[in-house]
Write a protein that holds these residues in place. Structure first.
Motif, PDB file in Angstrom:
ATOM      1  N   THR A 141       0.833  -1.200   0.000  1.00 51.88           N
ATOM      2  CA  THR A 141       0.000   0.000   0.000  1.00 51.88           C
ATOM      3  C   THR A 141       0.871   1.253   0.000  1.00 51.88           C
ATOM      4  N   MET A 142       1.953   1.244   0.765  1.00 50.39           N
ATOM      5  CA  MET A 142       2.838   2.408   0.810  1.00 50.39           C
ATOM      6  C   MET A 142       3.589   2.587  -0.511  1.00 50.39           C
ATOM      7  N   ARG A 143       3.943   1.471  -1.135  1.00 44.99           N
ATOM      8  CA  ARG A 143       4.592   1.571  -2.450  1.00 44.99           C
ATOM      9  C   ARG A 143       3.640   2.190  -3.471  1.00 44.99           C
ATOM     10  N   GLU A 144       2.375   1.809  -3.436  1.00 46.70           N
ATOM     11  CA  GLU A 144       1.403   2.386  -4.357  1.00 46.70           C
ATOM     12  C   GLU A 144       1.233   3.880  -4.097  1.00 46.70           C
ATOM     13  N   LEU A 145       1.268   4.296  -2.831  1.00 43.32           N
ATOM     14  CA  LEU A 145       1.190   5.725  -2.527  1.00 43.32           C
ATOM     15  C   LEU A 145       2.380   6.460  -3.141  1.00 43.32           C
ATOM     16  N   LEU A 146       3.568   5.888  -3.006  1.00 42.93           N
ATOM     17  CA  LEU A 146       4.743   6.511  -3.626  1.00 42.93           C
ATOM     18  C   LEU A 146       4.559   6.663  -5.134  1.00 42.93           C
ATOM     19  N   HIS A 147       4.086   5.598  -5.774  1.00 45.09           N
ATOM     20  CA  HIS A 147       3.856   5.648  -7.225  1.00 45.09           C
ATOM     21  C   HIS A 147       2.934   6.809  -7.586  1.00 45.09           C
ATOM     22  N   ARG A 148       1.842   6.928  -6.857  1.00 41.27           N
ATOM     23  CA  ARG A 148       0.845   7.951  -7.198  1.00 41.27           C
ATOM     24  C   ARG A 148       1.374   9.354  -6.918  1.00 41.27           C
ATOM     25  N   ILE A 149       2.191   9.495  -5.901  1.00 41.48           N
ATOM     26  CA  ILE A 149       2.807  10.802  -5.637  1.00 41.48           C
ATOM     27  C   ILE A 149       3.751  11.173  -6.771  1.00 41.48           C
ATOM     28  N   LEU A 150       4.586  10.230  -7.179  1.00 41.55           N
ATOM     29  CA  LEU A 150       5.622  10.543  -8.159  1.00 41.55           C
ATOM     30  C   LEU A 150       5.088  10.642  -9.581  1.00 41.55           C
ATOM     31  N   ASP A 151       3.958   9.958  -9.881  1.00 40.81           N
ATOM     32  CA  ASP A 151       3.415  10.111 -11.233  1.00 40.81           C
ATOM     33  C   ASP A 151       2.343  11.200 -11.301  1.00 40.81           C
ATOM     34  N   GLY A 152       2.107  11.858 -10.167  1.00 44.17           N
ATOM     35  CA  GLY A 152       1.218  13.014 -10.156  1.00 44.17           C
ATOM     36  C   GLY A 152      -0.257  12.703 -10.081  1.00 44.17           C
TER      37      GLY A 152
END
Length: 321
Positions: free
Chosen positions: A227-238
């Motif tokens: 879940t935290m990895r997915e949050l990182l993805h969404r932050i970095l891809d905007g």
């Protein structure tokens, strides 16, 4: 000690960064080339207490609510929560809460924090557990300090529940509606998932789970490393909701600025936007170098800091330009 599992390159980085002091831990890394995870003593389905990283998520919920037109930075707590006759707390603006400039103390004096801290140290008890109604009662007649930077768990508790009220739902429901079911906010210990981890001190003394309705927005969220990895993805891809929470416009301390919960330090071309977390038996770190497109999360079920490891992993995978 249990061996690491997961991405081989990230495992090598994890061993250098964390050493042997975190026998139950998980790391997520996202770069422009993809993502990876590494775990030791834990499985992908295990969730951790993320502690004050909860504040960064609450900050994103707040900024998303502004984008939806539900609240404004100048909206006050008294407009959203039942605080009639509570005094100065009614006048506090949401933006001052999001930037730790509200004048509120770290904790509500009415919760007798020193007594609870003693019980945490000696018995491993959860020092929180209040309902929202109990939290609001603790703010009655509270005295505000000057509007300068002052870190406040109480402030983010009130911010999260106020934003949820503006959206006509509970904080738990707003979190799920915005970020999906991956994040959990148990109100009671019997609501923990079967796969939820329990934390411990560095001397392996068990600590009770930090659960409660009131604490959720400031330190009561649990999540798996996926879940935290997915949050990182969404932050970095905007694509993450409330992404402007990471934009730091308010001075916080020398060389440090704050957005909505998120802290930014460094210099142009080498800025890190981050937060850490700590509960009775867990420590956590999230950090992103938005220019490099790199993000790291470190979760540990021990009360030993992982900040140094988090920053080291960012330096390794987002080398200075």
């Amino acid at each position: 000690m249990t061996s690491w599992i997961g991405d081989p390159e990230l495992i090598a980085s994890a061993e250098r960064a964390l050493g042997a002091g975190h026998p139950v831990a998980a790391i997520a890394l996202v770069t422009p080339h993809g993502g990876a995870e590494a775990l030791r003593g834990a499985a992908p389905e295990n969730d951790f207490e993320i502690g004050s990283i909860s504040k960064t998520i609450t900050g994103m919920l707040y900024r998303a609510s502004i984008e939806h037109g539900r609240v404004e930075p100048t909206t006050t707590l008294g407009e959203l929560l039942p605080l009639a006759d509570h005094g100065a707390v009614e006048t506090i603006t949401l933006e001052s809460l999001a930037t730790h400039h509200s004048g509120l103390p770290r904790l509500a004096p009415g919760m007798q924090p020193w007594r609870r801290t003693w019980r945490l140290w000696t018995r491993g008890e959860n020092p929180y557990g209040e309902t929202l109604a109990q939290l609001l009662e603790q703010t009655r007649g509270i005295t505000l300090g000057p509007p300068r930077a002052r870190y406040s768990n109480l402030g983010f508790q009130l911010l999260g529940h106020a934003v949820a009220a503006a959206e006509s739902m509970s904080y738990r429901d707003l979190l799920t509606a915005t970020f999906g079911p991956g994040f959990a906010t148990p109100h009671h210990a019997d609501e923990l998932r079967p796969t939820s981890l329990l934390g411990a001190t560095r001397r392996r003394r068990p600590r009770a789970a930090w659960v409660g309705e009131a604490i959720a927005p400031t330190g009561g969220i649990r999540a798996t490393i996926g879940t935290m990895r997915e949050l990182l993805h969404r932050i970095l891809d905007g694509t993450a909701p409330g992404l402007s929470a990471l934009d730091a416009h308010t001075p916080y301390s020398p060389g440090v600025r704050i957005g909505a919960g998120w802290i930014t330090l460094g210099r142009p071309g080498r800025e890190v936007t981050w937060h850490n977390g700590g509960t009775g038996g867990f420590r956590s770190f999230i950090g992103v170098d938005r220019t490099a497109g790199v993000g790291v999360v470190v979760l540990s079920a021990r009360d030993r800091s992982v900040d140094r490891a988090g920053f080291a992993l960012l330096r390794e995978h987002a080398p200075e330009r």
